[in-house]
Each structure stands twice: as structure tokens, then as C-alpha cells.
Design a protein around this motif. Sequence first.
Motif, mmCIF file in Angstrom:
data_model
loop_
_atom_site.group_PDB
_atom_site.id
_atom_site.type_symbol
_atom_site.label_atom_id
_atom_site.label_comp_id
_atom_site.label_asym_id
_atom_site.label_seq_id
_atom_site.Cartn_x
_atom_site.Cartn_y
_atom_site.Cartn_z
ATOM 1 N N ARG A 101 80.986 125.235 83.861
ATOM 2 C CA ARG A 101 79.432 124.810 83.378
ATOM 3 C C ARG A 101 79.567 124.680 81.937
ATOM 4 N NH1 ARG A 101 74.148 127.174 82.473
ATOM 5 N NH2 ARG A 101 75.107 129.376 82.322
ATOM 6 N N LEU A 102 80.019 125.874 81.307
ATOM 7 C CA LEU A 102 80.074 125.997 79.847
ATOM 8 C C LEU A 102 81.482 125.641 79.265
ATOM 9 C CD1 LEU A 102 77.923 129.233 79.645
ATOM 10 C CD2 LEU A 102 77.088 126.839 79.627
ATOM 11 N N GLY A 160 83.505 130.850 85.190
ATOM 12 C CA GLY A 160 83.042 130.413 86.584
ATOM 13 C C GLY A 160 83.402 128.942 86.876
ATOM 14 N N ALA A 191 75.978 131.387 92.381
ATOM 15 C CA ALA A 191 76.588 132.655 91.871
ATOM 16 C C ALA A 191 76.622 132.316 90.259
ATOM 17 C CB ALA A 191 77.971 132.873 92.062
ATOM 18 N N VAL A 192 76.499 131.423 89.781
ATOM 19 C CA VAL A 192 76.453 131.056 88.244
ATOM 20 C C VAL A 192 74.999 131.031 88.128
ATOM 21 C CG1 VAL A 192 76.821 129.426 86.308
ATOM 22 C CG2 VAL A 192 78.695 130.103 88.044
ATOM 23 N N ASP A 220 88.998 133.679 84.230
ATOM 24 C CA ASP A 220 87.998 134.024 85.136
ATOM 25 C C ASP A 220 88.769 134.966 86.165
ATOM 26 O OD1 ASP A 220 84.947 133.491 86.060
ATOM 27 O OD2 ASP A 220 86.096 134.237 87.709
ATOM 28 N N ILE A 221 87.879 135.885 86.678
ATOM 29 C CA ILE A 221 88.861 136.822 87.684
ATOM 30 C C ILE A 221 88.978 136.253 88.883
ATOM 31 C CG2 ILE A 221 86.751 138.077 88.490
ATOM 32 C CD1 ILE A 221 88.416 140.954 87.707
ATOM 33 N N PHE A 255 79.001 134.116 78.149
ATOM 34 C CA PHE A 255 77.511 134.049 78.583
ATOM 35 C C PHE A 255 77.325 134.565 79.853
ATOM 36 C CE2 PHE A 255 73.282 131.734 79.505
ATOM 37 C CZ PHE A 255 72.538 132.513 78.739
ATOM 38 N N ILE A 256 76.314 135.358 80.362
ATOM 39 C CA ILE A 256 76.070 135.911 81.575
ATOM 40 C C ILE A 256 77.333 136.503 82.397
ATOM 41 C CG2 ILE A 256 73.753 135.098 81.913
ATOM 42 C CD1 ILE A 256 74.835 132.668 83.635
ATOM 43 N N TRP A 312 83.182 138.290 93.359
ATOM 44 C CA TRP A 312 83.465 136.904 92.887
ATOM 45 C C TRP A 312 84.286 135.999 93.541
ATOM 46 C CZ3 TRP A 312 79.601 135.846 89.822
ATOM 47 C CH2 TRP A 312 78.837 136.638 89.307
ATOM 48 N N PHE A 363 85.056 133.410 78.058
ATOM 49 C CA PHE A 363 85.229 134.476 79.155
ATOM 50 C C PHE A 363 84.505 134.570 80.189
ATOM 51 C CE2 PHE A 363 84.553 138.773 80.194
ATOM 52 C CZ PHE A 363 85.762 138.873 81.074
ATOM 53 N N GLY A 364 84.966 134.604 81.408
ATOM 54 C CA GLY A 364 83.984 134.276 82.610
ATOM 55 C C GLY A 364 83.574 133.134 82.845
HETATM 56 C C1 LIG Z 1 77.260 134.320 86.446
HETATM 57 S S1 LIG Z 1 78.932 133.606 86.340
HETATM 58 C C2 LIG Z 1 79.021 132.950 84.575
HETATM 59 C C3 LIG Z 1 79.966 131.651 84.526
HETATM 60 C C4 LIG Z 1 79.475 130.936 83.344
HETATM 61 N N1 LIG Z 1 79.787 132.065 82.250
HETATM 62 C C5 LIG Z 1 78.436 130.168 83.263
HETATM 63 O O1 LIG Z 1 77.596 130.646 82.477
HETATM 64 O O2 LIG Z 1 78.280 128.810 83.525
HETATM 65 C C6 LIG Z 1 79.914 134.945 85.960
HETATM 66 C C7 LIG Z 1 81.466 134.688 86.088
HETATM 67 O O3 LIG Z 1 82.027 135.789 85.650
HETATM 68 C C8 LIG Z 1 83.360 136.197 86.316
HETATM 69 N N2 LIG Z 1 83.693 137.392 86.180
HETATM 70 C C9 LIG Z 1 83.069 138.482 86.581
HETATM 71 N N3 LIG Z 1 84.006 139.773 86.063
HETATM 72 C C10 LIG Z 1 85.079 139.109 85.499
HETATM 73 C C11 LIG Z 1 86.005 139.918 84.633
HETATM 74 N N4 LIG Z 1 86.094 141.210 84.638
HETATM 75 N N5 LIG Z 1 86.826 138.953 84.127
HETATM 76 C C12 LIG Z 1 86.673 137.759 83.907
HETATM 77 N N6 LIG Z 1 85.646 137.002 84.550
HETATM 78 C C13 LIG Z 1 84.908 137.736 85.471
HETATM 79 C C14 LIG Z 1 82.914 135.550 87.729
HETATM 80 O O4 LIG Z 1 83.865 135.347 88.479
HETATM 81 C C15 LIG Z 1 82.068 134.442 87.609
HETATM 82 O O5 LIG Z 1 82.588 133.354 87.516
#
Ligand SMILES: C[S@@+](CC[C@H](N)C(=O)[O-])C[C@H]1O[C@@H](n2cnc3c(N)ncnc32)[C@H](O)[C@@H]1O
Length: 251
Positions: A78-79, A75, A21-22, A94-95, A137-138, A10, A72-73
Amino acid sequence: MSGDGSGSGWEKFGAIDPYFAVVNQEAYRGTRLPAGAREQFFQSGKAHVESVMADVRAHIDPAFAPRRGLDFGCGVGRLTIPLARVCGSVVGVDIAASMLAEARENGREFGITNMELRQSSADLAELDDAFDLVHSFIVFQHISRARGEVILKAILDHLLPGGVGVMQFTYHRKASRSRKLVHWCRKTVPLANGVVNVAQGRAFAYPLMPMNEYDLNRLFLMIQDAGCDRSFVRFTNHGGHLGLVLYFQLR
Ligand SMILES: C[S@@+](CC[C@H](N)C(=O)[O-])C[C@H]1O[C@@H](n2cnc3c(N)ncnc32)[C@H](O)[C@@H]1O
């Protein structure tokens, strides 16, 4: 990226293809989107949050007005950005530092001042405040089931009474056995992802976006055991990755 969602892939995505990637559409390749693509990208986030809030009010709590939200996550935001507009304040975690850097810049460009962004560890052990809206989400779909369950528990532990959860998980992949086998090899066999990348015309080191399926019985048990009662489900299907968005409220 290892298949357990530990983050190095990521970090790379955030540096080279944060928007793609999102939302995996070719129009979102690269670090700077053309104005039209950028507008469309963020419009998709606004529409998502509007439909989430409409679902929460229709099926969970008609008077719900979140004071502090967790995305959570998050990215590139966007959300998180539209969530900041419906919450008193929002924390995006985010990680990947590279994703957060992009989210910070986007928040500035949209004039958002009530959004805090934090880098999280792989299991979210450091989460220390409480929220009345927890949203994802995702994201869980890219984290191994074992690690994802630990994260879900951490998030549930930080949900306030009366607070609402909106969390998406995948539970089944509709694909041929050979496709599933190739994905499993890319996740687990060293160099396999590089070989597939080259065969498909990408750079050897292009990261993999691992996909994982969750056991719904275990998720429902965790959520119910945490004290949540009202619930609602909406199905998702992203290219044969079947999932659901779980809505629930803590008593
Ligand atoms: C597909 S993107 C989705 C971003 C956002 N939720 C959206 O829909 O616009 C997935 C995100 O999850 C993050 N991610 C993946 N594994 C993670 C973890 N263990 N802890 C926190 N974030 C994580 C990635 O860095 C990435 O930014």
C-alpha cells in the motif's frame, strides 16, 4: 501469532485477510477486493506518502529527493508502491511471504518496476544495503518492544549520511484495565486468543494482531546516539492506540 511479532500469524493474515490486516475496515475483508474498495485502499497509501514527503520537505530537508528507500513491514505494498514513485528505487521487507506475494502482484498491476520485495527475519539481521530513506508505518506496534528496538538499531545502521527516517511507534494505549488485561492474555496465554475468537464469533484459529507500546526515551536515545539531529514529530491515534511518527535526519 505470538506477541513478539515472530510472524506466523501474519502469514495467516496474508493468506486470508491481507488487506483487512493492514487497514482494519470491514470493506477490506478477503483476498480479492471489489474495485471501489481496492481503489480506496491504495488511495490511502498514496495520500500517506504525499503527506510524509510534504512533512520531510517542510520540517527536515526542503531539497530531499530519495534515491533508495526502505519500507519496513511493507504488507501488500500500500505504501511501498507510492514510495517507489518518489524514490529512485525501493526495497519492501516483510516477515510474511503471503503478504509479499500479494505486494508483488499489486506492484505488477500498478506497473511498478523499481520495487524489490524481500522476506525478512524476525530481527532484520540480514539487511545488507544502505538507504537514504527508511520508512515504517503501523508495523513496530505489532512487534514486541525488545525485538523492535533490535530492528530499529539494524535500520539506523543502514541509514546513509543525510538520509531521512520516518518511523511510527505506539507508546500508550487508552483503554480500560480489563481491555488491556484481555489483550495481554490473548498475546501470552496459550489458547486464550482462540477462546476470545469463538466468544466473538470468529474462527478459533483466527490470528491475533498483537499491540505493543514503546518507551519513547529509549527510542529517542537510540536515534540521537546514531547521529541523527534534525527531527520532527507527528502524533497518531488509531482507536486509542496513541503513537507518533518520528522524522529524523542523519548528519
Ligand atoms: C498493519 S500491516 C502494515 C503494512 C504497511 N506498512 C501499510 O501501512 O500498508 C503490518 C505489516 O508488518 C509486517 N510485520 C509484522 N512483524 C514484522 C517483522 N518482525 N518484520 C517485518 N515485517 C513485519 C506484517 O507482516 C504486516 O504486513
